[in-house]
Design an enzyme around this catalytic site. Structure first.
Site, PDB file in Angstrom:
ATOM      1  N   GLY A  43       0.818  -1.215   0.000  1.00  0.00           N
ATOM      2  CA  GLY A  43       0.000   0.000   0.000  1.00  0.00           C
ATOM      3  C   GLY A  43       0.849   1.260   0.000  1.00  0.00           C
ATOM      4  O   GLY A  43       0.534   2.237  -0.696  1.00  0.00           O
ATOM      5  N   CYS A  44       1.931   1.238   0.762  1.00  0.00           N
ATOM      6  CA  CYS A  44       2.806   2.409   0.851  1.00  0.00           C
ATOM      7  C   CYS A  44       3.549   2.633  -0.470  1.00  0.00           C
ATOM      8  O   CYS A  44       3.748   3.774  -0.890  1.00  0.00           O
ATOM      9  CB  CYS A  44       3.777   2.251   2.014  1.00  0.00           C
ATOM     10  SG  CYS A  44       2.919   2.111   3.609  1.00  0.00           S
ATOM     11  N   THR A  45       3.927   1.551  -1.120  1.00  0.00           N
ATOM     12  CA  THR A  45       4.584   1.652  -2.427  1.00  0.00           C
ATOM     13  C   THR A  45       3.620   2.254  -3.446  1.00  0.00           C
ATOM     14  O   THR A  45       3.995   3.135  -4.225  1.00  0.00           O
ATOM     15  CB  THR A  45       5.086   0.264  -2.883  1.00  0.00           C
ATOM     16  OG1 THR A  45       6.067  -0.188  -1.930  1.00  0.00           O
ATOM     17  CG2 THR A  45       5.695   0.312  -4.264  1.00  0.00           C
TER      18      THR A  45
END
Length: 154
Positions: A43-45
């Site tokens: 998700g952060c990527t």
């Protein structure tokens, strides 16, 4: 938590991949602060990549974009390089910035309670007031929505 919509955000300084970042030195520019749980997670990527893809549009709208997590500067440098991020990443290992913005939450991971960053984004206007916030962010479509808000702020 010490931030509220329409109120001046207390000055802060923090270490980033581009050196020290201080809110007071960004006066006259809009600031997008996005808090994310951890470098190199799916998700952060995706979120970091979405901010990368729209970075030129944020710059054109007069905004500085900064990503914030508890990861080390070394981890941030790797993440930034791997994804080709054109903006700086702030390291907040002591959670001072996370606490100032109230993003530390108890979450359940694999059936266990853990304390971590709730994905959140904040827009600070040109005079240092909090203009908009999103908490508990879902990544798809989020960055485009942030850009719309940034463009609407004079």
């Amino acid at each position: 938590m010490s931030v509220a919509i329409g109120r001046k955000v207390p000055d802060f300084s923090a270490a980033s991949t581009g050196g020290e970042v201080r809110l007071s030195t960004l006066k006259g520019r809009k600031l997008v602060l996005f808090f994310y749980p951890k470098d190199n997670t799916p998700g952060c990527t995706n979120e970091a990549g979405d901010f990368r893809e729209l970075h030129a549009a944020f710059a054109e709208a007069g905004a500085v974009v900064l990503g914030v997590s508890r990861d080390s500067l070394k981890s941030h440098e790797g993440f930034k390089g791997k994804l080709g991020l054109p903006y700086e990443l702030v390291s907040d290992p002591d959670e001072a910035l996370c606490e100032q913005f109230g993003v530390m939450k108890l979450k359940t991971m694999y059936g266990r309670q853990v304390r971590g960053i709730e994905r959140s984004t904040f827009v600070i206007d040109t005079v240092g007031k909090l203009a908009h916030e999103w908490r508990g962010v879902k990544v798809p479509g989020h960055v485009a929505e942030v850009l719309e808000v940034v463009r609407s702020i004079s």
